[in-house]
Design an enzyme around this catalytic site. Sequence first.
Site, PDB file in Angstrom:
ATOM      1  N   SER A  28       1.437  -0.184  -7.495  1.00 39.68           N
ATOM      2  CA  SER A  28       2.539   0.768  -7.661  1.00 39.68           C
ATOM      3  C   SER A  28       3.025   0.796  -9.110  1.00 39.68           C
ATOM      4  CB  SER A  28       3.681   0.327  -6.751  1.00 39.68           C
ATOM      5  OG  SER A  28       4.887   0.918  -7.139  1.00 39.68           O
ATOM      6  N   TYR A  53      10.239  -5.535  -4.424  1.00 36.72           N
ATOM      7  CA  TYR A  53       9.043  -4.740  -4.105  1.00 36.72           C
ATOM      8  C   TYR A  53       8.071  -4.761  -5.289  1.00 36.72           C
ATOM      9  CZ  TYR A  53       6.081  -0.619  -3.439  1.00 36.72           C
ATOM     10  OH  TYR A  53       5.006   0.229  -3.345  1.00 36.72           O
TER      11      TYR A  53
HETATM   12  P1  NAD Z   1       3.211   4.183   4.663  1.00 44.63           P
HETATM   13  O1  NAD Z   1       4.337   3.296   5.109  1.00 44.63           O
HETATM   14  O2  NAD Z   1       3.185   5.587   5.159  1.00 44.63           O
HETATM   15  O3  NAD Z   1       1.813   3.495   4.960  1.00 44.63           O
HETATM   16  C1  NAD Z   1       1.662   2.093   5.024  1.00 44.63           C
HETATM   17  C2  NAD Z   1       1.045   1.758   6.363  1.00 44.63           C
HETATM   18  O4  NAD Z   1       0.884   0.324   6.424  1.00 44.63           O
HETATM   19  C3  NAD Z   1       1.927   2.151   7.557  1.00 44.63           C
HETATM   20  O5  NAD Z   1       1.206   2.982   8.441  1.00 44.63           O
HETATM   21  C4  NAD Z   1       2.299   0.820   8.209  1.00 44.63           C
HETATM   22  O6  NAD Z   1       2.375   0.909   9.628  1.00 44.63           O
HETATM   23  C5  NAD Z   1       1.171  -0.089   7.750  1.00 44.63           C
HETATM   24  N1  NAD Z   1       1.590  -1.496   7.703  1.00 44.63           N
HETATM   25  C6  NAD Z   1       2.756  -1.996   7.222  1.00 44.63           C
HETATM   26  N2  NAD Z   1       2.787  -3.320   7.399  1.00 44.63           N
HETATM   27  C7  NAD Z   1       1.607  -3.672   7.982  1.00 44.63           C
HETATM   28  C8  NAD Z   1       1.068  -4.902   8.423  1.00 44.63           C
HETATM   29  N3  NAD Z   1       1.762  -6.044   8.286  1.00 44.63           N
HETATM   30  N4  NAD Z   1      -0.166  -4.909   8.973  1.00 44.63           N
HETATM   31  C9  NAD Z   1      -0.861  -3.738   9.136  1.00 44.63           C
HETATM   32  N5  NAD Z   1      -0.383  -2.540   8.749  1.00 44.63           N
HETATM   33  C10 NAD Z   1       0.840  -2.509   8.174  1.00 44.63           C
HETATM   34  O7  NAD Z   1       3.261   4.157   3.057  1.00 44.63           O
HETATM   35  P2  NAD Z   1       2.480   5.017   1.965  1.00 44.63           P
HETATM   36  O8  NAD Z   1       3.505   5.759   1.202  1.00 44.63           O
HETATM   37  O9  NAD Z   1       1.313   5.714   2.565  1.00 44.63           O
HETATM   38  O10 NAD Z   1       1.957   3.854   1.017  1.00 44.63           O
HETATM   39  C11 NAD Z   1       0.623   3.336   1.074  1.00 44.63           C
HETATM   40  C12 NAD Z   1       0.463   2.266  -0.010  1.00 44.63           C
HETATM   41  O11 NAD Z   1       0.684   2.847  -1.294  1.00 44.63           O
HETATM   42  C13 NAD Z   1       1.440   1.108   0.105  1.00 44.63           C
HETATM   43  O12 NAD Z   1       0.759  -0.062  -0.291  1.00 44.63           O
HETATM   44  C14 NAD Z   1       2.505   1.439  -0.903  1.00 44.63           C
HETATM   45  O13 NAD Z   1       3.168   0.287  -1.366  1.00 44.63           O
HETATM   46  C15 NAD Z   1       1.664   2.098  -1.996  1.00 44.63           C
HETATM   47  N6  NAD Z   1       2.432   3.012  -2.853  1.00 44.63           N
HETATM   48  C16 NAD Z   1       2.947   4.158  -2.324  1.00 44.63           C
HETATM   49  C17 NAD Z   1       3.645   5.010  -3.163  1.00 44.63           C
HETATM   50  C18 NAD Z   1       4.241   6.284  -2.654  1.00 44.63           C
HETATM   51  O14 NAD Z   1       4.898   6.969  -3.465  1.00 44.63           O
HETATM   52  N7  NAD Z   1       4.047   6.665  -1.402  1.00 44.63           N
HETATM   53  C19 NAD Z   1       3.822   4.688  -4.521  1.00 44.63           C
HETATM   54  C20 NAD Z   1       3.280   3.507  -5.004  1.00 44.63           C
HETATM   55  C21 NAD Z   1       2.571   2.674  -4.162  1.00 44.63           C
END
Ligand code: NAD
Length: 313
Positions: A125, A149
């Site tokens: 991130s 985070y």
């Molecule tokens: P999201 O919450 O929609 O997707 C994450 C998924 O991980 C969820 O479906 C959740 O059920 C699953 N999850 C959480 N804990 C878990 C566990 N212990 N075991 C198995 N599954 C688990 O989030 P997103 O926005 O799609 O983000 C995806 C990745 O990208 C994450 O790692 C997030 O930190 C990173 N990220 C996202 C953004 C953004 O702007 N959306 C920015 C930077 C980084």
Amino acid sequence: MLITGGAGFIGSTLSERLLERGRRVVCLDNFCDYYDPQRKRRNVAALLARPGYTLVEGDIRDREFIRQLCIEHRFDTVIHLAAQPGVRLSLEQPQLYMDINVNGTLNLLEAARDSGVGKFVFGSSSSVYGDSGEIPFREEGPLNPISPYGVSKRTGELLCRNWNYLYGLNVAMLRFFTVYGPRQRPDMAIHKFVRRVMRGETIKLFGDGSSRRDYTFVTDIVEGILAVVESDFSLETYNLGDSSPVELGRLIATIEKAVGLPAVIERLPDQPGDPSVTYADISHASGNLGYCPKVGIQEGIERFVRWFREENL
Ligand code: NAD
């Protein structure tokens, strides 16, 4: 290949694209209730019938389960997106972030090493930069995460680096910049603002409206991830952003225009843990991967609003 967090916003959009390209995808997700798990079920509903797609429900904190899964499937590639996201909650529940984002990542790295995974891609991130003081953010520039985070993501990166150094695991760390688009998490700013403007509810704005975010449309992020998966790497870090930060005030104006209603705004002081600007230098990804974001903020917001209306949210 394995996609952890594959039922989430980015993971399900990526899975669709990989299936279109003929790849076999195992999606691992625990459908946690950080936001309504029914949305995640909806994200994967259409994928379940597609050839080459397998859904596995489980938790990355369960070390033995993760090890068995990787040994059973002998994945060539792991794309690790499962995480506890959200800066604000991380100030209230830092332990949860360390359990999932650090220990969960460690379990996957160990399982990847034991089962001979060829490529390990880590969803990191822009929050690892925090208020590093130097913009745009360069991969080799200073890092100063200012929320638990951000610290959890940076720790995940350091573990990946260490597994590359100790065991020769090929790792790519991708720093995503504020991703938005259809299926975006409901706790994220654009989703929240659109919902509130449509309902005539007040939007809480932190700071004076001059903070800037490098909003990046989800299909651009997905194309970036695909390009990484198809490239050869041993140890790489890539910024995946739009590289054109948008002021909060302009974001609100763009949403008002797309929705066709005015925003009702309540101004509040800056929030701890939130940096004033995020801004990706994407020259490394452009040069090595041909990464080139295509969807600008106006078109992106319009596409998000269209999806939001279609879903009757
Ligand atoms: P999201 O919450 O929609 O997707 C994450 C998924 O991980 C969820 O479906 C959740 O059920 C699953 N999850 C959480 N804990 C878990 C566990 N212990 N075991 C198995 N599954 C688990 O989030 P997103 O926005 O799609 O983000 C995806 C990745 O990208 C994450 O790692 C997030 O930190 C990173 N990220 C996202 C953004 C953004 O702007 N959306 C920015 C930077 C980084």
